[in-house]
Design an enzyme around this catalytic site. Sequence first.
Site, PDB file in Angstrom:
ATOM      1  N   LYS A 121      -1.882  47.965 -24.345  1.00 20.69           N
ATOM      2  CA  LYS A 121      -2.538  48.254 -25.798  1.00 20.69           C
ATOM      3  C   LYS A 121      -2.962  49.759 -25.765  1.00 20.69           C
ATOM      4  CE  LYS A 121      -6.574  47.103 -26.753  1.00 20.69           C
ATOM      5  NZ  LYS A 121      -8.005  46.169 -26.991  1.00 20.69           N
ATOM      6  N   ASP A 139      -3.878  44.593 -30.580  1.00 23.33           N
ATOM      7  CA  ASP A 139      -5.237  43.993 -30.195  1.00 23.33           C
ATOM      8  C   ASP A 139      -5.506  42.690 -31.084  1.00 23.33           C
ATOM      9  OD1 ASP A 139      -5.137  44.532 -32.962  1.00 23.33           O
ATOM     10  OD2 ASP A 139      -6.516  46.340 -33.091  1.00 23.33           O
TER      11      ASP A 139
END
Length: 211
Positions: A121, A139
């Site tokens: 991420k 996310d």
Amino acid sequence: MTKEELALEVIDRLKKEYPDAGCTLDYDQAWKLLVSVRLAAQCTDARVNVVVEKLYEKYPDVNALADADVADIEEIVRPCGLGKSKARDISACMKILRDEYDGKVPRDFKALLKLPGVGRKSANLIMGDVFGEPAIVTDTHCIRLTNRIGLVDGIKDPKKVEMELWKIIPPKEGSDFCHRLVYHGRDVCTARTVPHCDRCCLNDICKKAGV
């Protein structure tokens, strides 16, 4: 409507709804985004933006932060939670940038993943926002919304969601698309309340609208 067609329609509508959406972490240098994204784990971006002001006031560059005592970093970042592990990762990360990359953030996905505390991420966020490369940042908002909309089917693992989205999201759209999902997830398709489907620009094409 195929998932590819649905993805393009969702992208188009979110562009109109959030034309100026961008990263909600404040930064003016790549290394600062690296620090902020580590602090943002289990913490709001708004709080991170406040905390880093004090951190950068005391340690204004990579070298200063690399030389800092880990306990001093922890004292400052404690309001973000998980202070000990975050301070340790930030310190180790800055040392690597100083010693191996001349103080710069590497423009390579695999190299980013080798940095302490940096996962897919974070690496995607940096590749997209700093370097303008194709990126998909999975996310919590991205995972929740893409499942609700029907772009992915019951997948909660971040890497698996990312891999599925790469199949249907045009590479040049990925980074901005994920930023817009954050805005939409905070304002409309919320997690802690009933989603506000009545004012959602996707309500007629969303799989879970009204559910």
